[in-house]
Design an enzyme around this catalytic site. Sequence first.
Site, PDB file in Angstrom:
ATOM      1  N   HIS A  24     115.949  56.274  -5.755  1.00  0.00           N
ATOM      2  CA  HIS A  24     116.914  55.335  -5.163  1.00  0.00           C
ATOM      3  C   HIS A  24     117.994  56.012  -4.302  1.00  0.00           C
ATOM      4  CE1 HIS A  24     119.171  55.873  -8.917  1.00  0.00           C
ATOM      5  NE2 HIS A  24     118.435  55.049  -9.597  1.00  0.00           N
ATOM      6  N   HIS A  78     116.304  52.476 -22.616  1.00  0.00           N
ATOM      7  CA  HIS A  78     116.887  52.103 -21.313  1.00  0.00           C
ATOM      8  C   HIS A  78     115.849  51.258 -20.599  1.00  0.00           C
ATOM      9  CE1 HIS A  78     118.917  52.370 -17.517  1.00  0.00           C
ATOM     10  NE2 HIS A  78     118.446  53.519 -17.096  1.00  0.00           N
ATOM     11  N   GLU A  80     115.703  50.629 -17.176  1.00  0.00           N
ATOM     12  CA  GLU A  80     115.374  50.907 -15.778  1.00  0.00           C
ATOM     13  C   GLU A  80     113.883  51.217 -15.684  1.00  0.00           C
ATOM     14  OE1 GLU A  80     117.861  53.781 -13.706  1.00  0.00           O
ATOM     15  OE2 GLU A  80     117.213  52.977 -11.763  1.00  0.00           O
ATOM     16  N   ASP A  82     111.859  53.209 -14.372  1.00  0.00           N
ATOM     17  CA  ASP A  82     111.222  54.516 -14.571  1.00  0.00           C
ATOM     18  C   ASP A  82     110.910  54.763 -16.046  1.00  0.00           C
ATOM     19  OD1 ASP A  82     114.042  54.513 -14.549  1.00  0.00           O
ATOM     20  OD2 ASP A  82     114.174  56.678 -14.328  1.00  0.00           O
ATOM     21  N   HIS A 144     122.999  55.258 -18.165  1.00  0.00           N
ATOM     22  CA  HIS A 144     123.459  55.006 -16.831  1.00  0.00           C
ATOM     23  C   HIS A 144     123.601  53.522 -16.487  1.00  0.00           C
ATOM     24  CE1 HIS A 144     120.604  54.704 -13.059  1.00  0.00           C
ATOM     25  NE2 HIS A 144     121.809  54.672 -12.578  1.00  0.00           N
ATOM     26  N   ASP A 163     118.539  59.032 -20.117  1.00  0.00           N
ATOM     27  CA  ASP A 163     119.002  59.604 -18.841  1.00  0.00           C
ATOM     28  C   ASP A 163     119.996  60.763 -19.035  1.00  0.00           C
ATOM     29  OD1 ASP A 163     117.518  58.118 -17.052  1.00  0.00           O
ATOM     30  OD2 ASP A 163     119.070  56.631 -16.685  1.00  0.00           O
ATOM     31  N   TYR A 191     121.825  65.747 -10.752  1.00  0.00           N
ATOM     32  CA  TYR A 191     121.555  64.486 -11.446  1.00  0.00           C
ATOM     33  C   TYR A 191     122.867  63.839 -11.880  1.00  0.00           C
ATOM     34  CZ  TYR A 191     119.096  61.468 -14.795  1.00  0.00           C
ATOM     35  OH  TYR A 191     118.595  60.399 -15.491  1.00  0.00           O
ATOM     36  N   HIS A 222     114.092  62.686 -18.345  1.00  0.00           N
ATOM     37  CA  HIS A 222     113.658  63.347 -17.111  1.00  0.00           C
ATOM     38  C   HIS A 222     113.764  64.862 -17.277  1.00  0.00           C
ATOM     39  CE1 HIS A 222     113.724  59.642 -14.742  1.00  0.00           C
ATOM     40  NE2 HIS A 222     114.939  59.397 -15.191  1.00  0.00           N
TER      41      HIS A 222
HETATM   42 FE1  FEO Z   1     118.514  55.030 -15.289  1.00  0.00          FE
HETATM   43 FE2  FEO Z   1     115.948  57.378 -15.497  1.00  0.00          FE
HETATM   44  O1  FEO Z   1     116.737  55.681 -15.303  1.00  0.00           O
END
Ligand code: FEO
Length: 393
Positions: A24, A78, A80, A82, A144, A163, A191, A222
């Site tokens: 993004h 989370h 999101e 991903d 996040h 995250d 990050y 991640h």
């Molecule tokens: Fe806020 Fe890795 O997604």
Amino acid sequence: MKAYKLRDNIYWVGVIDWNLRNFHGYITPRGSTYNAYLIIDEKVTLIDNVKYYLFEEMLARISDVIDPHQIDIIVQNHIEMDHSSSLPNLMKIIPNATIYSNANAIKGLKMHYHQDWNFQEIRSGDFINIGNNDLTFLTTPMVHWPDNQVTYCPQEKLLFSNDAFGQHIASNERFEKDFPLDLVIEEAKKYYANIVLPYSKQVQKVLDSVSSLEINMIAPSHGLIWTEHIPEILNAYKIWSNNITDNRNALIIYDTMWNSTEKIAFTIAEAFENKGIKAKIRNLQHTHISDIMTEVMDAKYICVGSPTINSSILPTVAAFMSYLQCLAPKNRIGLAFGSYGWSGQSIPMLHKMLGDNTGCGFKMLDPAQVHFIPDKEILEQIRENIEQQLASI
Ligand code: FEO
């Protein structure tokens, strides 16, 4: 595809997104991973999942350990995409699995996938027993998204941090100890700068909460898993979330039309150098704003320059300023500069964006502006003026 054994009954079953180059708007030259974790216990538990287009890779890694039909529980830390967008495919295989998550997340998952799956709401501090292990949940809103939570396994002293503490690195290695540490920290900083920085107050609450936990592994969603350098990443988060910068570090960011604003940029750098402050110069035509944000993390001085164009600033500078204001670094000293042809609005605009409380809220040095093209004498005046101001700080 193989699962990667982390502990006796805990496996990494995530995926490697080698080709990811933009997350993004944040450029990711090293790619990334979406980390999912499988706990084999009386209740087989999957923590988080992966981007939808890599679902088959995750499924293959799970199948390396068990038949995926055996999964009883999904913990969704989370929502999101991903970390959640494999749910529709996964839930076709295990329609009766229970999804444990907090109220914000469950509400969000329903709005993402429009399915009435078997959700079980948890609150911060709740725990579940899955057999030999317990899982404790701590909500971490805004680290996040409002729905974020982390999951802690006390028996294994293992924090599944989602995250938090992540880095966008695609790698065959799973642990930070097997990768050059300076690169892992640099990517963790990038990050933080591009994803987490606006939520630094909430990060401090998370650091307080986890400080009471015994942790010997941090498994983020991640990048690399932290095992041997946990104090380093916790300390880095403490520094970054407190906006602690280096007083001897300046960043000069600009774009230019006919090189006059560029001449001012190099003169400002000379003034800093003369005062023993290292200044990095970043032309927005050559450096991506997400890389510049990483450098903002250390810089005490943030100088931004644009010539005046159509009564405003150049679009590249406008994009950077929008990004900077939203990511909201604090406790910096700003300086606006630029050249102009007749009306000169760009410099007061930048001064306001950097200094105003509705903008970045930085303490400001006097702006440096030049009508048309600066000669040697004008540049000398700018240099001397900046050096005098720096001497009085
Ligand atoms: Fe806020 Fe890795 O997604």
